[in-house]
Design a protein around this motif. Sequence first.
Motif, short mmCIF file in Angstrom:
data_model
loop_
_atom_site.label_atom_id
_atom_site.label_comp_id
_atom_site.label_asym_id
_atom_site.label_seq_id
_atom_site.Cartn_x
_atom_site.Cartn_y
_atom_site.Cartn_z
N ASP A 106 48.47 37.68 -12.28
CA ASP A 106 47.49 36.61 -12.51
C ASP A 106 46.57 36.46 -11.32
O ASP A 106 45.37 36.19 -11.47
CB ASP A 106 48.20 35.29 -12.82
CG ASP A 106 49.01 35.37 -14.11
OD1 ASP A 106 48.67 36.19 -14.99
OD2 ASP A 106 49.99 34.62 -14.23
N LEU A 107 47.11 36.62 -10.12
CA LEU A 107 46.27 36.56 -8.92
C LEU A 107 45.27 37.71 -8.88
O LEU A 107 44.15 37.55 -8.43
CB LEU A 107 47.16 36.60 -7.66
CG LEU A 107 48.00 35.36 -7.42
CD1 LEU A 107 49.08 35.66 -6.38
CD2 LEU A 107 47.14 34.19 -6.98
N LEU A 108 45.70 38.87 -9.36
CA LEU A 108 44.83 40.05 -9.34
C LEU A 108 43.86 40.09 -10.52
O LEU A 108 42.94 40.90 -10.53
CB LEU A 108 45.66 41.33 -9.33
CG LEU A 108 46.49 41.56 -8.08
CD1 LEU A 108 47.31 42.83 -8.21
CD2 LEU A 108 45.62 41.60 -6.84
N GLY A 109 44.08 39.24 -11.50
CA GLY A 109 43.16 39.14 -12.62
C GLY A 109 43.01 40.41 -13.40
O GLY A 109 43.89 40.79 -14.16
N ASN A 110 41.94 41.12 -13.20
CA ASN A 110 41.60 42.28 -14.02
C ASN A 110 42.50 43.50 -13.82
O ASN A 110 42.43 44.44 -14.58
CB ASN A 110 40.14 42.69 -13.77
CG ASN A 110 39.91 43.13 -12.34
OD1 ASN A 110 40.68 42.82 -11.44
ND2 ASN A 110 38.82 43.83 -12.12
N LEU A 111 43.36 43.49 -12.81
CA LEU A 111 44.21 44.66 -12.58
C LEU A 111 45.43 44.66 -13.49
O LEU A 111 45.99 45.71 -13.77
CB LEU A 111 44.64 44.73 -11.12
CG LEU A 111 43.51 45.02 -10.14
CD1 LEU A 111 44.04 44.99 -8.72
CD2 LEU A 111 42.86 46.35 -10.42
N GLY A 112 45.86 43.50 -13.94
CA GLY A 112 46.95 43.41 -14.90
C GLY A 112 48.27 43.95 -14.40
O GLY A 112 48.46 44.20 -13.22
N LYS A 113 49.21 44.13 -15.32
CA LYS A 113 50.55 44.62 -14.99
C LYS A 113 50.52 46.13 -14.79
O LYS A 113 49.87 46.85 -15.52
CB LYS A 113 51.53 44.26 -16.11
CG LYS A 113 52.96 44.59 -15.76
CD LYS A 113 53.93 44.07 -16.78
CE LYS A 113 55.33 44.43 -16.35
NZ LYS A 113 56.34 43.87 -17.21
N SER A 114 51.24 46.58 -13.81
CA SER A 114 51.33 48.00 -13.52
C SER A 114 52.56 48.58 -14.20
O SER A 114 53.59 47.95 -14.27
CB SER A 114 51.42 48.23 -12.02
OG SER A 114 51.64 49.59 -11.75
N THR A 115 52.43 49.79 -14.68
CA THR A 115 53.60 50.49 -15.22
C THR A 115 53.94 51.70 -14.36
O THR A 115 54.90 52.39 -14.64
CB THR A 115 53.34 50.96 -16.67
OG1 THR A 115 52.18 51.78 -16.69
CG2 THR A 115 53.16 49.77 -17.59
#
Length: 150
Positions: A106-115
């Motif tokens: 949420d802090l990174l916004g557009n980066l989202g969850k990493s897999t």
Amino acid sequence: MKKDHSQKAAELFCSGANCAQAVFVAFAEDCGINETMAMKLSSSFGGGMGRLREVCGAVSGMFMVAGILAGYTTNDPKEKKDGHYALIQELADEFKAQHETIICRDLLGNLGKSTSPVSDPRTAEYYKIRPCVKFVITAAEILDKRFFNV
């Protein structure tokens, strides 16, 4: 003596430390831990815990410092454990007051969850799209205010 760890934390992050390492290592001497051990101990918490984008690594680093400076052991009374958890919640609330959340994705916004477990190279572009240095600074400032009267 007043201390200001936020600049050291920012420098550590900008020189390649992950967010948790930057905060924790900035306080290593005050925690009685050498920097190498502090780097290793906090290494798993970067990128929101192993790049899972869960709890922000800067926040995890902040909690680790608080644990060393004001934590409890199994021999301590229950009130000390409860008081420590209250402290951790207060630290989280202070961070949230400035950034709305303690969740990395949420802090990174557009980066989202990493897999992917593969970290991104630290390039100029990396630093342009990641606001992480401000989170590292915030976590260090919160600790300085709480424990070092800065």
